[in-house]
Design an enzyme around this catalytic site. Structure first.
Site, PDB file in Angstrom:
ATOM      1  N   GLU A 187       0.836  -1.193   0.000  1.00 37.75           N
ATOM      2  CA  GLU A 187       0.000   0.000   0.000  1.00 37.75           C
ATOM      3  C   GLU A 187       0.875   1.250   0.000  1.00 37.75           C
ATOM      4  OE1 GLU A 187      -4.023  -1.358   2.273  1.00 37.75           O
ATOM      5  OE2 GLU A 187      -2.317  -0.938   3.540  1.00 37.75           O
ATOM      6  N   CYS A 199       3.610   8.701   0.800  1.00 36.06           N
ATOM      7  CA  CYS A 199       4.233   7.783   1.753  1.00 36.06           C
ATOM      8  C   CYS A 199       4.439   6.457   1.029  1.00 36.06           C
ATOM      9  CB  CYS A 199       3.297   7.634   2.961  1.00 36.06           C
ATOM     10  SG  CYS A 199       3.893   6.484   4.181  1.00 36.06           S
ATOM     11  N   CYS A 250       6.704  -6.549   6.853  1.00 35.99           N
ATOM     12  CA  CYS A 250       7.906  -6.034   7.515  1.00 35.99           C
ATOM     13  C   CYS A 250       8.378  -7.061   8.536  1.00 35.99           C
ATOM     14  CB  CYS A 250       7.592  -4.714   8.215  1.00 35.99           C
ATOM     15  SG  CYS A 250       9.044  -4.015   9.047  1.00 35.99           S
ATOM     16  N   CYS A 257       7.039  -4.599  15.015  1.00 42.65           N
ATOM     17  CA  CYS A 257       6.650  -3.707  16.126  1.00 42.65           C
ATOM     18  C   CYS A 257       5.228  -4.084  16.552  1.00 42.65           C
ATOM     19  CB  CYS A 257       6.709  -2.250  15.675  1.00 42.65           C
ATOM     20  SG  CYS A 257       8.370  -1.779  15.156  1.00 42.65           S
ATOM     21  N   GLY A 274       7.295  -1.540   5.751  1.00 41.34           N
ATOM     22  CA  GLY A 274       8.679  -2.006   5.714  1.00 41.34           C
ATOM     23  C   GLY A 274       9.676  -1.061   6.352  1.00 41.34           C
ATOM     24  N   GLU A 275      10.821  -1.630   6.694  1.00 37.90           N
ATOM     25  CA  GLU A 275      11.920  -0.872   7.297  1.00 37.90           C
ATOM     26  C   GLU A 275      12.920  -0.529   6.182  1.00 37.90           C
ATOM     27  OE1 GLU A 275      13.321   0.571  10.168  1.00 37.90           O
ATOM     28  OE2 GLU A 275      14.821   0.902   8.616  1.00 37.90           O
ATOM     29  N   SER A 311      12.491   7.192   7.181  1.00 40.65           N
ATOM     30  CA  SER A 311      12.196   6.909   8.595  1.00 40.65           C
ATOM     31  C   SER A 311      12.658   5.497   8.929  1.00 40.65           C
ATOM     32  CB  SER A 311      10.688   7.032   8.818  1.00 40.65           C
ATOM     33  OG  SER A 311      10.369   6.665  10.122  1.00 40.65           O
ATOM     34  N   SER A 320      12.293   6.260  14.446  1.00 42.10           N
ATOM     35  CA  SER A 320      11.116   5.802  15.189  1.00 42.10           C
ATOM     36  C   SER A 320      11.597   5.368  16.564  1.00 42.10           C
ATOM     37  CB  SER A 320      10.467   4.615  14.471  1.00 42.10           C
ATOM     38  OG  SER A 320       9.979   5.034  13.237  1.00 42.10           O
ATOM     39  N   LEU A 321      11.386   6.228  17.541  1.00 37.25           N
ATOM     40  CA  LEU A 321      11.932   5.968  18.878  1.00 37.25           C
ATOM     41  C   LEU A 321      10.910   5.207  19.741  1.00 37.25           C
ATOM     42  CD1 LEU A 321      14.576   6.642  20.348  1.00 37.25           C
ATOM     43  CD2 LEU A 321      13.454   8.677  21.262  1.00 37.25           C
ATOM     44  N   HIS A 322       9.773   5.812  19.951  1.00 41.45           N
ATOM     45  CA  HIS A 322       8.607   5.212  20.615  1.00 41.45           C
ATOM     46  C   HIS A 322       8.789   4.840  22.089  1.00 41.45           C
ATOM     47  CE1 HIS A 322       7.146   5.430  16.642  1.00 41.45           C
ATOM     48  NE2 HIS A 322       7.663   4.303  16.204  1.00 41.45           N
ATOM     49  N   ASN A 328      -3.076   5.370  15.815  1.00 40.47           N
ATOM     50  CA  ASN A 328      -4.233   5.086  14.970  1.00 40.47           C
ATOM     51  C   ASN A 328      -4.633   3.631  15.206  1.00 40.47           C
ATOM     52  OD1 ASN A 328      -4.242   7.679  13.478  1.00 40.47           O
ATOM     53  ND2 ASN A 328      -2.200   6.978  12.886  1.00 40.47           N
ATOM     54  N   CYS A 334      -0.718   6.338   9.802  1.00 39.62           N
ATOM     55  CA  CYS A 334       0.516   5.746  10.282  1.00 39.62           C
ATOM     56  C   CYS A 334       0.256   4.490  11.119  1.00 39.62           C
ATOM     57  CB  CYS A 334       1.213   6.806  11.119  1.00 39.62           C
ATOM     58  SG  CYS A 334       2.890   6.435  11.451  1.00 39.62           S
TER      59      CYS A 334
END
Ligand code: SF4
Length: 329
Positions: free
Chosen positions: A81, A94, A101, A105, A151-152, A183, A206-208, A283, A324
């Site tokens: 997508e 995007c 992936c 996560c 994906g990363e 990212s 991407s810390l999170h 989301n 996201c």
């Protein structure tokens, strides 16, 4: 591939310019539209070079009309997508660099798919060119490109880098690198290699989570082998050399990483660093138990009180599962 084509038929060099102009700059919709080339050459192009390696499946538009989520199929029958987000002064694409992936996560719909396929540079470009063509029909342009879809990117590093070089190539798309963001979830070794390529794009991490333990819980596929300390050391040496600010993405998950203590810990971690924190309110997706945080504004206030520059990302396309963390088939 176009250069090989020109070489194969011993064509003059201006033919390559005509192909680039039509394909990368004027956004033709098929080889038939490349009328600067004689008909026999257009027929040869049709036979030998697929206009797009991705097969268009569907285009879903959000209720407010500001987000398009497009589903494509690869030659190996995997789905990906891509999303176009329209805001006042920008049209951001995007892009995905994988189907699925491998990072897994635990809050991300794509992460639940596992890895199906790495996309090659042409498949990455096909997504961007699709939206360039759509927008050009309305006299509009893609203004920003973010590698934040499925994906990363740093686990498909060479294809991502190759696609960026084509995007930025003056003879091809001539797109400003300053409007491209990659990212990453923070694969340290590949981040070093990527930064070493000096591609000039923006980097978002991407810390999170502000500590190793919570990061390992939320992002097991990357954090357990890539310590936060090493990640920050790598970024520090990059910012010292480049003086470029790094964006840290932080998705706020209710009662998981959104407490006052979490905010203070994040502020301490980033204190003195050239950093922008981009808070993302989660989301929600049906297959995952996480909820939106109710403390986004408070979290931002705590960071700002401690001198950390902070924004809240506007959520676009949530109703079509195009926001996201929601991409997933
Ligand atoms: S958040 Fe990014 S790195 Fe993590 S699983 Fe989703 S797509 Fe992969």
């Amino acid at each position: 591939m176009f250069k090989q084509f020109v070489k194969k038929y011993n064509l003059p060099n201006y033919r390559i310019t005509q192909i680039y102009e039509g394909y990368y700059k004027n956004f033709i919709s098929s080889w038939d539209e490349l009328t600067t080339l004689p008909k026999d050459l257009r027929e040869k192009l049709k036979e030998e070079i697929p206009f797009s390696k991705l097969i268009f499946v569907s285009n879903n538009t959000s209720k407010d009309g500001n987000t398009n989520k497009v589903l494509f199929k690869t030659e190996k029958d995997n789905y990906i997508e891509s999303v176009l987000m329209k805001e006042k002064d920008r049209n951001t694409v995007c892009v995905s660099c994988m189907s699925g992936c491998p990072v897994g996560c635990i809050f991300c719909a794509t992460g639940q798919m596992g890895l199906n396929e790495l996309l090659d540079s042409q498949q990455i470009l096909d997504q961007i060119l699709y939206f360039c063509r759509e927008l050009s029909l309305k006299n509009e342009k893609v203004t920003n490109i973010v590698y934040m879809g499925m994906g990363e990117p740093l686990l498909n590093l060479e294809n991502v880098a190759r696609s960026i070089m084509i995007i930025a190539d003056k003879e091809k798309m001539a797109f400003s690198k300053r409007r491209v963001t990659v990212s990453t979830s923070g694969h340290v070794q590949n981040l070093r290699i990527f930064l070493g390529k000096n591609l000039g794009v923006k980097i978002a991490i991407s810390l999170h989570a502000a500590n190793q333990k919570l990061r390992e819980r939320l992002m097991p596929g990357v954090a357990s082998n890539n310590y936060l300390e090493n990640l920050l050391d790598t970024i520090d040496s990059y910012t010292q050399k480049s003086n470029k600010r790094i964006t840290y993405e932080y998705v706020l998950l209710r009662n998981v990483n959104d407490s006052v203590e979490d905010a203070k810990e994040l502020a301490n971690l980033l204190k003195g660093r050239l950093a922008l924190v981009n808070l993302i309110n989660y989301n929600e997706v049906d297959c995952l138990p996480f909820k939106k945080s109710k403390k986004t504004v408070l979290f931002k206030k705590i960071l700002e009180e401690r001198g950390i520059t902070c924004t809240i990302r506007k959520s676009l396309g949530e109703d079509i599962k195009g926001a996201c963390g929601q991409l997933g088939i």
